[in-house]
Write a protein that holds these residues in place. Structure first.
Motif: not given
Length: 421
Positions: A71-95
């Protein structure tokens, strides 16, 4: 279950290979047009996906949750579908942060110039802020959203100390392009590029030519993929896997480019190396003949050396975009800097040096080496270029098997250092 990567153009992607090395699942590359992207996201038919250009911001409206980091970055590059709910993450920062620390790029108190203002740039900007840069300048083709134009950059920010490319300029297949002229920045001490194909972008190659620390984006790609897998599978994975995959991918993908005088042994050695190292052998002169549809003597007769060199450069550029090859060049390929600049972007250059008296003269297929005198003159004219472009020099005067073994060993030891710092 479906894991994979979505983006507009994915032909260059290494993500499938990396994910399937880290985890025990099939990872699909899913190229999507703008229209297909919306349909794909509405359907939600996946377990977990990664997102690349140009959808890192466009996916956000489809998500049910976004972690605070993304949310702080304003971009998502990873999405996990947890029982129909889409949750977004950003792993570019870590990389990217992994790459900064791995190569000891010191940003604290420095002026940092970031090229590009898209989804990848957002994560890099967050890392730069985290590393306490004194000033962060963002430059883009179009000003706005915090970015300045290139003209303004050239007027006021040529004192940048670290330059980071987050734009796609220089990415395969347009590997000859560079987003900025590094020679303008006299205080620059490090450049970083998020692009990972070619192995060495033109941006980083120019930095190497200037003696500036340079890092391409392959380690970032692997590091961010590792964290994505952790989100996908809800497990922790040791960072050691990053360097293991990185070195293995370099060894398998990098070309060996053999340079040297006519009849120095490039073709024979190249074929032996190809067999031992499971790489494809390519003779640049054979490709010239194939492209021209005529023999080398015929090309010289009809078009002269200039005509031959023009075709040679066209072929060198084509071969420079390939991977996992042994490329035997013509004796004069080094005469033109453009040939060597392209070939070095995906290759380690080995100079096969052989005593001039052991070289063969009067070969009808080599119009420029018509006599011993011509060979001696040619060697004198070219030796400085062979040495200039050589990442390693192998002397081929005695046992050719020993020379081949020497080159194979040298390739492994030289490669890692040749593509960084």
């Amino acid at each position: 279950m479906r894991y994979g990567l979505i983006g507009e153009k994915l032909g260059h992607s290494f993500s499938k290979e990396i994910h399937e090395r880290i985890a025990d699942y099939t990872y699909d590359l899913i190229p999507l047009s703008k229209e297909a992207f919306h349909a794909f996201m509405e359907k939600r038919d996946f377990t977990a996906i990664n997102v690349t250009i140009p959808y890192k911001k466009e996916v956000i409206p489809y998500l049910d949750e976004i972690d605070e980091h993304a949310k702080a970055i304003g971009a998502v590059n990873t999405i996990v579908n947890k029982e129909g709910k889409l949750i977004g993450y950003n792993t570019d920062f870590t990389g990217f942060h992994y790459m900064v620390k791995k190569h000891d790029v010191q940003m604290k108190g420095k002026k940092v110039l970031i090229i590009g203002n898209g989804g990848a740039s957002a994560a890099i900007q967050a890392v730069v802020q985290h590393e306490q840069a004194k000033q962060m300048i963002i430059v883009d083709v179009v000003a706005g959203n915090g970015a300045i134009t290139y003209d303004e950059c050239f007027l006021h920010h040529l004192d940048a100390e670290i330059i980071i490319n987050t734009s796609p300029v220089g990415m395969y297949p347009h590997i000859g392009n560079t987003p900025i002229d590094i020679t303008l920045f006299h205080k620059c001490e490090a450049v970083m590029d998020v692009i990972y194909n070619p192995i060495l972008t033109r941006f980083c190659l120019e930095a190497q030519n200037e003696g500036i620390k340079h890092v391409n984006g392959l380690e970032m790609l692997i590091a961010q993929a590792k964290q994505s897998v952790e989100y996908f599978l809800n497990k922790t994975i040791d960072d050691a896997i990053i360097d293991e995959i990185y070195q293995d991918m370099l060894m398998k993908r990098c070309n060996i480019v053999l340079i040297g005088m006519p009849s120095s042994g490039k073709t024979t050695i190249g074929k032996m190396l190809a067999k031992r190292m499971q790489k494809e052998f390519i003779d640049l002169d054979d490709k010239i003949i194939e492209k021209a549809g005529k023999s080398i003597p015929e090309i010289f007769t009809e078009s002269g050396e200039a005509g031959f060199r023009a075709i040679e450069t066209e072929v060198a550029i084509e071969l420079a975009k390939t991977n996992n090859k042994i490329i035997a060049t013509g004796g004069g390929t080094v005469k033109h800097k453009v040939n060597m600049d392209y070939l070095r972007q995906n290759g380690i250059t080995i100079f096969i040096d052989r005593d001039v008296d052991k070289l063969i003269s009067a070969d009808p297929n080599r119009p420029l080496s018509s006599s011993k005198e011509a060979l001696h003159k040619m060697y004198t004219e070219r030796i400085a270029l062979y040495r200039k472009y050589a990442a390693y020099i192998a002397v081929n005067n005695t046992d050719i098997e020993e020379t081949v073994s020497e080159i194979e060993t040298a390739y492994h030891s030289v490669l890692i250092n040749a593509v960084k710092d």
